[in-house]
Design a protein around this motif. Structure first.
Motif: not given
Length: 131
Positions: A39-48, A68-70, A87-91
């Motif tokens: 979160p930055a500035g109260g927002k979450i950036s999502v790529k899908r 996955t790098a960042d 499920r979380r992506i591990r790698n």
């Protein structure tokens, strides 16, 4: 092309995602791959991007959708008994992608595939059959 970016309020959570297909019925193995920024500035950036369960603990999506790098990644399924499975992506297991020579954020063509390892298996959904 670059995956769409959505900004959400800090109180949003990944289990609020609804997976739908434009042309039902949608195969049960189809879901969404999400990569969230801090979160930055109260927002979450999502790529899908769209993805599908290829093994109980692996998802296939487009290679240009790999962040996955960042960013922390997740795979979200269609509802099972009224609720999506998250499920979380591990790698990243494997990536084949060739950037466009004039714009590195654009896809140049094929191949464009990413295989992601999940943190734990999904047993409630049958993986897609790949011929």
């Amino acid at each position: 092309s670059e995956p769409p970016v959505v900004e959400l309020n800090r109180d949003w959570s990944v289990d609020q995602v609804t997976v739908t297909c434009s042309e039902p019925p949608c195969p049960a193995s189809v879901g969404i791959v999400l990569f969230l920024s801090s979160p930055a500035g109260g927002k979450i950036s999502v790529k899908r991007c769209t993805g599908f369960l290829a093994e109980r603990n692996q998802v296939i999506s487009a290679g240009h959708c790999d962040y996955t790098a960042d960013r922390q990644g997740y795979f979200v399924t269609q509802p099972v008994q009224g609720k999506p499975i998250v499920r979380r992506i591990r790698n990243l297991v494997r990536k084949e992608w060739t950037p466009n020579s004039t714009n590195a954020k654009m896809v140049s063509g094929r191949p464009d595939i990413g295989i992601f390892q999940l943190e734990s298996p999904i047993s409630q959904i049958e993986p897609a059959e790949i011929a």
